[in-house]
Scaffold this active site. Sequence first.
Site, PDB file in Angstrom:
ATOM      1  N   TYR A 141     -64.660 -34.046 -81.784  1.00 59.84           N
ATOM      2  CA  TYR A 141     -66.111 -34.124 -81.912  1.00 59.84           C
ATOM      3  C   TYR A 141     -66.792 -34.387 -80.562  1.00 59.84           C
ATOM      4  O   TYR A 141     -67.984 -34.159 -80.407  1.00 59.84           O
ATOM      5  CB  TYR A 141     -66.529 -35.223 -82.899  1.00 59.84           C
ATOM      6  N   LYS A 187     -50.429 -34.475 -86.085  1.00 62.59           N
ATOM      7  CA  LYS A 187     -49.881 -33.117 -86.214  1.00 62.59           C
ATOM      8  C   LYS A 187     -48.997 -32.910 -84.973  1.00 62.59           C
ATOM      9  O   LYS A 187     -49.196 -31.972 -84.175  1.00 62.59           O
ATOM     10  CB  LYS A 187     -51.052 -32.105 -86.286  1.00 62.59           C
TER      11      LYS A 187
END
Length: 379
Positions: A141, A187
């Site tokens: 972001y 991840k």
Amino acid sequence: MKARITVLPGDGVGPEVTSEAVACLASVAERFGHQFTFQEALIGGAAVDATGDPLPEATLDLCRSADAVLLGAVGGPAWDGHARDQRPESGLLRLRKGLGLFANLRPVTVHPALEDASPLKAEVVRGTDLMFVRELSGGLYFGEPRSYSDQAAVNTLPYTRAEIERVARVAFELAGSRRRNLVSVDKANVLETSRLWRQVVNDLAPSYPEVKVQHHYVDSFAMALITRPRDFDVVLTENLFGDILSDEAAVLAGSLGMLPSASLGGSVGLYEPIHGSAPDIAGQDVANPIGTILSAAMLLRHALNLKDEALALEQAVHRVVKAGHGTGDLRGGAKYIHGTRFMGARIREAIRPPRATAPRLVDSAYSFCGSPEGHRSQL
Ligand code: NAD
């Protein structure tokens, strides 16, 4: 105690739910003999319309000088076409950054009376008691460089060791005060940022020997979260994954409207429901105010260190929900459906100072905002 609370109603249902939460805080102050002062300021689309800036300097100043900030929500279709720095959401991102907030705590509990409000089976959601710790000021972001053209667009996902370490410490400390179980979601099989994330968590683990650490890939965790939510206690994750997973977790609680949050790390904390401005139901007196009221309870606990008062407010919500009352989003769980204002009034009526001695008023296996202990000292 005297406290100054800055209130940022924002857009859509924001003003409706914050006004119920402020009224609850005023009731708590009255019952417990405190003096709270509330100062409203503009943020989001309302601020764009009035000043051309989604986070006017005056708002940031009022937040910085307060003891805590209570926010509703920002955004809506009226501002969707605006340039990025003119969008309501950019005001909220700047506020989080401007207050130095890096740890977003999102407790997710399933009220026994609302097990049937979830589309998942009651036996799956029963007893869920999770605490998300979402990194709030880094990642995708905020990543630079970023760019957009109609042929190609770029966003980047940077994290430094220091950014990961400070939020991971919050999660370890919370886990130590709860069920001592920490799952870190990443991840790491694909992303370098996630490899660093995992490495930092592993490097910290020996400093918290009482906490059991597991790592989960975000894709498989998304499934585990709704198939076996009871297996998890504290969930640590980066900004984007945390945003998505905590909305997914709202399915467990029956509605997005039930869930509160606290953003901590700077000198002033920000307390807000996890839902958005819900333009589809704005202005109709149907929004669920509980997420904002429970955010106000988190404010009492974390910002003002008023633990009994926080508990009294959570217990008031608990009593009202247990008696079968709810807003339309809880249909299927709640027996009696009410509007926003009526729900707020019922909760205020139910606020009583906790008894000095046992029995506990909240079921022992259940509390709305996770561990009843405050975590202010750890931040
Ligand atoms: P949303 O959370 O506003 O709404 C999603 C769904 O949940 C809608 O059906 C809505 O009616 C329902 N809902 C949300 N809050 C509810 C409540 N308190 N009671 C009952 N039902 C409730 O998400 P969205 O529709 O994706 O976004 C709408 C706007 O809000 C967008 O402009 C978005 O950018 C903004 N947004 C703001 C925040 C924030 O201020 N923190 C967070 C998310 C989205």
